[in-house]
Design a protein around this motif. Structure first.
Motif, PDB file in Angstrom:
ATOM      1  N   ILE A  89     -10.803  -0.206   2.651  1.00 38.52           N
ATOM      2  CA  ILE A  89     -10.031   0.124   1.454  1.00 38.52           C
ATOM      3  C   ILE A  89     -10.274  -0.970   0.425  1.00 38.52           C
ATOM      4  CG2 ILE A  89      -7.898  -1.088   2.117  1.00 38.52           C
ATOM      5  CD1 ILE A  89      -6.346   1.304   0.963  1.00 38.52           C
ATOM      6  N   GLU A 123      -0.840   7.016   1.054  1.00 36.98           N
ATOM      7  CA  GLU A 123      -2.188   7.560   0.872  1.00 36.98           C
ATOM      8  C   GLU A 123      -3.244   6.486   1.121  1.00 36.98           C
ATOM      9  OE1 GLU A 123       0.698  10.129  -1.071  1.00 36.98           O
ATOM     10  OE2 GLU A 123       0.314   7.976  -1.274  1.00 36.98           O
ATOM     11  N   GLN A 124      -2.994   5.276   0.667  1.00 38.57           N
ATOM     12  CA  GLN A 124      -3.948   4.188   0.893  1.00 38.57           C
ATOM     13  C   GLN A 124      -4.038   3.842   2.380  1.00 38.57           C
ATOM     14  OE1 GLN A 124      -2.022   1.534  -2.007  1.00 38.57           O
ATOM     15  NE2 GLN A 124      -4.033   1.273  -2.978  1.00 38.57           N
ATOM     16  N   LEU A 158       0.827  -1.195   0.000  1.00 35.52           N
ATOM     17  CA  LEU A 158       0.000   0.000   0.000  1.00 35.52           C
ATOM     18  C   LEU A 158       0.866   1.251   0.000  1.00 35.52           C
ATOM     19  CD1 LEU A 158      -2.639  -0.965   2.719  1.00 35.52           C
ATOM     20  CD2 LEU A 158      -2.823  -1.240   0.235  1.00 35.52           C
ATOM     21  N   VAL A 196      -8.374  -2.770  -2.928  1.00 30.96           N
ATOM     22  CA  VAL A 196      -7.087  -2.913  -3.611  1.00 30.96           C
ATOM     23  C   VAL A 196      -7.288  -3.860  -4.787  1.00 30.96           C
ATOM     24  CG1 VAL A 196      -4.631  -3.425  -3.384  1.00 30.96           C
ATOM     25  CG2 VAL A 196      -5.935  -2.679  -1.369  1.00 30.96           C
ATOM     26  N   TYR A 222      -7.445   4.113   4.717  1.00 32.73           N
ATOM     27  CA  TYR A 222      -7.991   3.041   5.553  1.00 32.73           C
ATOM     28  C   TYR A 222      -8.226   3.530   6.982  1.00 32.73           C
ATOM     29  CZ  TYR A 222      -8.236  -1.040   8.534  1.00 32.73           C
ATOM     30  OH  TYR A 222      -8.625  -1.938   9.499  1.00 32.73           O
TER      31      TYR A 222
END
Length: 284
Positions: free
Chosen positions: A16, A5-6, A2, A18, A10
């Protein structure tokens, strides 16, 4: 892996998505094995320790809503639970060090497929801290039409809603005046994953499409998250997938309600939620 930013997304939103975590071959293996279990279920007329059957299941038209504890049923499921890319992602969110808590394969057959009412996983398995999450491995494209997961962003930071009705655990938010806050549809391609925090409100509608929706769910925790119900030290050690066991649980001020007593039909979430008086998602 990740991005920063990801990871921030979360922690802010409690979920999230993916894409492209599993290869096409890995998805094909999961589908093949799952099709084999569906064929086996033709010889089963009642839900058992492996199969959770839809009410209209038959030998001529097998319909499953869940394969229970899939990692104990076939090594392909177990191998996916230990997938290094999945573990890397989870470790970025709750690690270092991981253990798995529970596994299941939820299935929605075309033009059917049971709904799941609004709930928080945390109500089912409280721990000493809430570094606990679930990964959904998508074996099919998850769309609005086939009953994708619905998330309430940011709800993991709020209250633990009551999942009891008339003094019995019903596995869903039981307040008759409950209105889901802002809702996001988790649209994911096959081979992608969803990740949601154990306290995030989520649900799904029935499958109104001609396509299946099969979602393999793995629940993971930090090594120092200890379950408050039903675990021995031997169970805890056997569940470690990365790192070494810890005998020092981390305790945090998180809301907890014990999921007891169970209704008479207690089993999977589908069976437990049948006790809920107001089943909004099932009507959609």
């Amino acid at each position: 892996m990740l991005t920063s930013e990801q990871i921030a997304f979360y922690h802010e939103n409690g979920y999230i998505v993916v894409e492209d975590v599993l290869s096409d071959d890995e998805v094909a293996d999961l589908r093949r094995v799952t099709d084999e279990f569906v064929e086996r279920s033709r010889g089963v007329s009642e839900s058992d320790e492996i199969f959770d059957l839809e009410p209209n299941h038959s030998a001529d038209r097998p319909r499953l809503r869940r394969i229970k504890n899939p990692i104990a049923q076939h090594e392909v499921y177990d191998r996916t639970m230990r997938h290094q890319d999945i573990l890397d992602i989870v470790e970025q969110l709750v690690g270092p060090g991981l253990r798995r808590h529970n596994t299941k394969l939820n299935m929605k057959e075309p033009d059917h497929g049971s709904a799941v009412e609004w709930h928080q996983d945390w109500a089912f398995y409280p721990h000493t801290n809430d570094d606990v999450l679930a990964v959904g491995v998508c074996m099919d494209d998850m769309t609005e039409e086939n009953g994708c997961m619905l998330m309430a962003p940011g709800s993991h930071k709020g209250a633990l809603y009551s999942h009891h009705e008339n003094g019995v655990f019903v596995g869903a938010v039981s307040d008759p005046d409950f209105q889901a806050p802002e809702t996001v549809k988790c649209l994911v391609k096959a081979g992608g994953i969803t990740v949601h925090h154990a306290r995030t409100l989520h649900a799904s509608t029935p499958n109104h499409s001609a396509n299946p929706r099969r979602l393999l769910l793995f629940e993971y925790c930090s090594l120092d998250s200890w379950p408050l119900l039903g675990a021995t030290y031997e169970d805890y050690c056997a569940s470690v997938v990365r790192g070494q066991p810890s005998v020092s649980p981390r305790q945090e001020a998180v809301p907890v309600s014990i999921p007891l007593p169970k209704p008479e039909n207690a089993g999977s979430i589908f069976e437990i939620q049948e006790s809920l008086r107001n089943r909004e998602m099932a009507r959609q």
